[in-house]
Enzyme design. Structure first.
Site, PDB file in Angstrom:
ATOM      1  N   SER A   2       0.823  -1.199   0.000  1.00  0.00           N
ATOM      2  CA  SER A   2       0.000   0.000   0.000  1.00  0.00           C
ATOM      3  C   SER A   2       0.867   1.263   0.000  1.00  0.00           C
ATOM      4  O   SER A   2       1.649   1.460  -0.920  1.00  0.00           O
ATOM      5  CB  SER A   2      -0.961  -0.049   1.196  1.00  0.00           C
ATOM      6  OG  SER A   2      -1.932   0.956   1.083  1.00  0.00           O
TER       7      SER A   2
ATOM      8  N   ASP B  96      -0.119  -4.210  -3.932  1.00  0.00           N
ATOM      9  CA  ASP B  96      -1.268  -3.322  -4.124  1.00  0.00           C
ATOM     10  C   ASP B  96      -0.927  -1.881  -3.732  1.00  0.00           C
ATOM     11  O   ASP B  96      -1.463  -1.331  -2.768  1.00  0.00           O
ATOM     12  CB  ASP B  96      -2.497  -3.818  -3.352  1.00  0.00           C
ATOM     13  CG  ASP B  96      -3.796  -3.420  -4.062  1.00  0.00           C
ATOM     14  OD1 ASP B  96      -3.780  -3.328  -5.305  1.00  0.00           O
ATOM     15  OD2 ASP B  96      -4.815  -3.199  -3.391  1.00  0.00           O
TER      16      ASP B  96
ATOM     17  N   HIS C 280      -7.366  -5.621  -0.615  1.00  0.00           N
ATOM     18  CA  HIS C 280      -6.123  -4.836  -0.548  1.00  0.00           C
ATOM     19  C   HIS C 280      -5.025  -5.628   0.176  1.00  0.00           C
ATOM     20  O   HIS C 280      -3.873  -5.657  -0.243  1.00  0.00           O
ATOM     21  CB  HIS C 280      -6.451  -3.539   0.188  1.00  0.00           C
ATOM     22  CG  HIS C 280      -5.395  -2.481   0.130  1.00  0.00           C
ATOM     23  ND1 HIS C 280      -4.728  -2.131  -1.024  1.00  0.00           N
ATOM     24  CD2 HIS C 280      -4.911  -1.658   1.105  1.00  0.00           C
ATOM     25  CE1 HIS C 280      -3.878  -1.143  -0.751  1.00  0.00           C
ATOM     26  NE2 HIS C 280      -3.971  -0.849   0.530  1.00  0.00           N
TER      27      HIS C 280
END
Length: 316
Positions: free
Chosen positions: A153, A181, A242
């Protein structure tokens, strides 16, 4: 959890903005090796003469893990990945804990007001990682070709900033950056200088699992769109999709199966069937992706449960 969901839904709590101010002194390094399986916590000031970084130990491949928004360096998914890396490949694993700058103190309230602060902190953390890399290279004689970064992330973009900074410091490039991600909010229109980019390491691998919380465009040498990169089997919340990127990579490290990426030119095209895959056209997700010649975008089919294999028994 690394949860940006409410940011996209627009349901912001209009309370007091949390204080997620970055301070280098707050960063801790969780270090894992075969003789320190549960990890030990180090602060930067004692790194210069720490006996864990002896020549014997430091000659191993090194993986530097960087978490995302609201998370910590020893979150359960990173902990599982660290253990897989030391068990399977005898890595030295260093997880960068920047939880204060990532607003972890506010995770229980799911407060996303600090997100823009956390985004701003990624550059500082990237510089910290680059400075730490300089120490490894210059004091402990670790070759850059032994170091890879794995970021989830916001941690994926942080890895990119570290990759840019080590080049500015004339250290060369990291062997690889794996972006799990990479965060979407605040990066949807960003160009290379402001996000993870394929020039940030010798090889950049991106694993896309949520079109809501992650970026939905190519950032790497290879970009894997798992289940088309929109959302993941068994997940009803975007935060679940995610986080799946971390779990997929951990299973790939364990080598119980190869998650196969098959060429996928654009969202409106049909990916090539897995059954037609050959070593020179398809790529296995994970630490050995670099050994395959193909570059570009790949569709990766997965099953709902670990080890997530959906490759029809094909061996690449």
């Amino acid at each position: 959890a690394d949860d940006l969901t409410t940011l996209r839904n627009g349901t912001l709590d209009r309370g007091i903005t949390p204080d997620c101010t970055f301070n280098e002194k707050d960063i801790e390094l969780h270090v894992y090796s075969r003789d320190k399986r549960n990890g030990i916590i180090l602060k930067k000031e004692i790194l210069k003469n720490y006996d864990l970084f002896q020549k014997s130990q430091i000659s191993h491949q090194i993986a530097i893990l960087i978490h995302g928004f609201l998370s910590t360096g020893n979150n359960e998914n990173f902990d599982a990945m660290a253990k897989a890396l030391i068990e399977i490949d005898n890595f030295l694993v260093i997880s960068v804990d920047w939880k204060k700058g990532a607003c972890n103190a506010f995770a229980s309230t799911n407060d996303v007001l600090g997100y823009s602060q956390a985004v701003g902190n990624t550059r500082h953390v990237g510089k910290y990682v680059a400075d730490f890399t300089k120490l490894l290279v210059e004091q402990y004689k670790v070759p850059m070709s032994n170091i890879r970064l794995i970021g989830h992330s916001l941690g994926a973009h942080t890895s990119g900033f570290a990759g840019k900074e080590v080049q500015r410091l004339k250290l060369g490039k990291y062997k690889e950056i794996i972006g799990l991600d990479p965060a979407g909010p605040s990066f949807l229109t960003s160009k290379c200088p402001d996000r993870l980019c394929e020039t940030d390491a010798e090889y950049v691998q991106a694993i896309h699992t949520s079109a809501i919380l992650g970026v939905y465009y190519n950032v790497g040498s290879v970009d894997f769109y798992v289940n088309y990169g929109k959302s993941q089997p068994g997940c009803s919340e975007p935060s679940c999709s995610h986080t799946k990127a971390v779990k997929y990579l951990t299973e790939c490290i364990k080598r119980e199966c190869c998650l196969i990426g098959t060429p996928w030119k654009s969202y409106f095209s049909t990916p090539k069937p897995i059954s037609q895959c050959k070593r020179d056209t398809c790529v296995c997700v994970g630490l050995n992706a670099q050994s395959y010649p193909a570059k570009g975008s790949f569709y990766v089919p997965v099953d709902k449960d670990a080890p997530y294999c959906h490759n029809e028994g094909i061996k690449l």
